[in-house]
Design an enzyme around this catalytic site. Structure first.
Site, PDB file in Angstrom:
ATOM      1  N   LYS A 110       0.824  -1.214   0.000  1.00 53.83           N
ATOM      2  CA  LYS A 110       0.000   0.000   0.000  1.00 53.83           C
ATOM      3  C   LYS A 110       0.860   1.265   0.000  1.00 53.83           C
ATOM      4  O   LYS A 110       0.420   2.319  -0.456  1.00 53.83           O
ATOM      5  CB  LYS A 110      -0.925   0.038   1.223  1.00 53.83           C
ATOM      6  CG  LYS A 110      -1.755  -1.203   1.474  1.00 53.83           C
ATOM      7  CD  LYS A 110      -2.888  -1.351   0.491  1.00 53.83           C
ATOM      8  CE  LYS A 110      -4.007  -2.273   0.950  1.00 53.83           C
ATOM      9  NZ  LYS A 110      -3.660  -3.693   1.165  1.00 53.83           N
TER      10      LYS A 110
HETATM   11  C1  LIG Z   1      -4.288  -4.829   0.749  1.00 56.92           C
HETATM   12  C2  LIG Z   1      -3.499  -6.067   0.688  1.00 56.92           C
HETATM   13  C3  LIG Z   1      -3.821  -7.082  -0.229  1.00 56.92           C
HETATM   14  C4  LIG Z   1      -5.027  -6.997  -1.126  1.00 56.92           C
HETATM   15  O1  LIG Z   1      -4.897  -5.979  -2.090  1.00 56.92           O
HETATM   16  P1  LIG Z   1      -6.180  -5.419  -2.871  1.00 56.92           P
HETATM   17  O2  LIG Z   1      -5.680  -4.300  -3.673  1.00 56.92           O
HETATM   18  O3  LIG Z   1      -7.142  -4.986  -1.805  1.00 56.92           O
HETATM   19  O4  LIG Z   1      -6.724  -6.544  -3.662  1.00 56.92           O
HETATM   20  C5  LIG Z   1      -2.992  -8.186  -0.293  1.00 56.92           C
HETATM   21  N1  LIG Z   1      -1.911  -8.294   0.515  1.00 56.92           N
HETATM   22  C6  LIG Z   1      -1.593  -7.357   1.409  1.00 56.92           C
HETATM   23  C7  LIG Z   1      -0.412  -7.564   2.280  1.00 56.92           C
HETATM   24  C8  LIG Z   1      -2.361  -6.206   1.528  1.00 56.92           C
HETATM   25  O5  LIG Z   1      -2.015  -5.267   2.414  1.00 56.92           O
END
Ligand SMILES: *Cc1c(COP(=O)(O)O)cnc(C)c1O
Length: 494
Positions: A110
């Site tokens: 993120k």
């Molecule tokens: C948010 C997240 C996901 C999922 O990603 P999306 O964009 O919501 O599909 C997978 N792995 C981790 C570690 C995350 O923080």
């Protein structure tokens, strides 16, 4: 570039307007009306550093920014806050290439978008002559919260309020958020799951009288969730980067396809890979990995999205999601921009928790493959690759690895594969250390130490001495009280 709502009944915006707005006024999500085409050779992209390449990818979406503004945003975002030589390393292990997206300040992917989005937002605010303070609302299944708090910490003209499901994020994620610093950051847990938090957050964003009430005291709302298109576009850049690196390392011949496997929850990350494909990255299959909350697996196999199912809290909590918001964007694109059809499906989802994709959409689903991993299979995958390659991966990435391996077994498709590696193994240290055979540690923080000792892999700076940081946000509230929490927080600010 013009951005439209997937539901077709909100004003069109440029990217600046769409980023500030967050979610469209008709409850839809902003999408670009076309996909600009990559216009350089792969040899040229392969020779670029990450920041240069990201600038190339983002420029056509941001016509209203000057070259200097765009460059300042990207330079501000991808500094040495990212603890890797090239921001995003590509590491070969277990027969695939792992795109390590987790070397930023909060040790999850993120950060890639949320390091950049505040710069896009503040540049956009200045351009639009916005004089209100933008209050960013975030509901998080774990990792978005801290990445957004870090990204918006002390950014002028903004404040940020984060809601996370009580007892449903990892101890490390909770400790990160409850100890978040910054004079404009606010955090509380809510009694409910992620879907509850996200649904209520969307309702607050769409609450016109409340918006007016807060507007009167100088505030407006936006969202930092992946429903904000400002989250998606920075992610497109790293899939272009991944392909360029694959070419550079000789793992694929320029122009030949790769497969991309993404552990998915709210469907934002894999949607960015789809956007990269639309821009010209040669992709054969996009493989969608889920955990036991496998509503997406069923959707890709049947064309029916059925949210009437049990919700599980798993060892990959950032993917514990039943309503995947960004799927709405895919429905829009695959369905030939038919916003009436999207409205119909989303109305059905709200009313019946279930809808069937139109035939046009179903035909497009073959660009994707999908599968899921149980908690045991996740741990097994972590153990396997550690044994074979001394490669350490987290529980979410392990979903991707397991689902990709299943896909290869089923199809014999030997296209070179990139797996999105979405979090540092230290973010889920207890599960990971158990999976590689270490004895159970006293708690999550002791597991970080033990895992680092055993593996020799460095602990990310964002997770060091986490245990001893002071708790600054201790709140836990009922879901019904989220709006009051927002009101009181804003009224309490000086
Ligand atoms: C948010 C997240 C996901 C999922 O990603 P999306 O964009 O919501 O599909 C997978 N792995 C981790 C570690 C995350 O923080």
């Amino acid at each position: 570039m013009i951005f439209k709502s997937t539901r077709g009944q909100a004003p069109e915006k440029n990217l600046s307007g769409a980023v500030i707005q967050g979610i469209a006024s008709d409850k839809g999500l902003y999408v670009p009306i076309e996909f600009p085409q990559l216009d350089k050779s792969w040899a040229e992209y392969a020779a670029m550093d990450y920041k240069t390449l990201a600038t190339e990818v983002l420029r056509p979406y941001l016509g209203e920014f000057t070259e200097e503004e765009l460059k300042a945003c990207i330079d501000g975002a991808y500094t040495d806050k990212f603890e890797a030589d090239d921001v995003v390393p590509l590491v070969h292990a277990g027969g695939a290439d792992f795109l390590e997206l987790y070397h930023g300040p909060t040790a999850a992917f993120k950060d890639m978008a949320l390091a950049l989005m505040p710069y896009l937002m503040t540049t956009a605010l200045a351009k639009e002559h916005e004089d209100k303070t933008v209050c960013i609302l975030v509901s998080t299944s774990g990792d978005t919260g801290m990445a957004a708090l870090k990204g918006f910490e002390d950014v002028p003209g903004t404040c940020i309020i984060v809601f996370f499901p009580d007892h449903a994020v990892s101890p490390v994620q909770e400790q990160q958020m409850r100890t978040a610093t910054g004079s404009n950051t606010y955090v509380t847990s809510i009694f409910g799951n992620f879907d509850d938090a996200q649904t209520t957050q969307k309702a607050i964003l769409n609450d016109k009288p409340f918006g007016e009430e807060m507007g009167a005291i100088g505030y407006r709302f936006s969202a930092a969730n992946s429903m904000n298109v400002g989250r998606l576009l920075p992610q497109v850049a790293y899939y272009v980067w991944a392909y360029a690196q694959m070419v550079k390392k000789g793992r694929v011949e320029a122009g030949k396809p790769i497969n991309i496997c993404v552990p998915s929850g709210n469907f934002g990350n894999i949607l960015s890979a789809y956007y990269a494909k639309q821009m010209g990255v040669p992709v054969n299959k996009l493989i969608c990995g889920s955990n036991k909350n496998n509503v997406l697996t069923d959707f890709f196999k049947t064309g029916v999205y059925d949210a009437r199912r049990a919700f599980y809290v798993t060892n990959s909590p950032s993917m514990d999601i039943i309503i995947s918001s960004n799927l709405e964007r895919l429905l829009y694109h695959l369905g030939g921009c038919d916003d009436a059809a999207v409205r119909g499906m989303m109305d059905k989802l709200a009313a019946d928790k279930c809808y069937e994709a139109t035939d046009a959409i179903k035909a497009g689903l073959s660009e994707f493959a999908a599968g899921f991993a149980t908690e045991e299979e996740i741990l097994e995958a972590i153990g396997d690759i550690y044994k074979s390659d001394h490669y350490l991966m987290d529980t979410h990435t392990a979903v991707g690895y397991k689902v990709w391996r299943d896909y290869v077994k089923e199809t014999d498709d030997d296209t070179p594969a990139v797996i999105a590696s979405t979090a540092s193994p230290y973010k889920f240290a207890a599960a990971v250390s158990g999976a590689i055979g270490l004895p159970a540690a006293e708690d999550e923080f002791a597991a970080i130490d033990a895992l680092s000792k055993a593996s020799g892999v460095r602990v990310p700076y964002g997770l060091k001495d986490l245990r001893s940081r002071p708790i600054l946000h201790s709140g836990a509230i009922a879901r019904e009280d989220m709006k009051d929490f927002v009101r009181e927080t804003i009224r309490g600010r000086k």
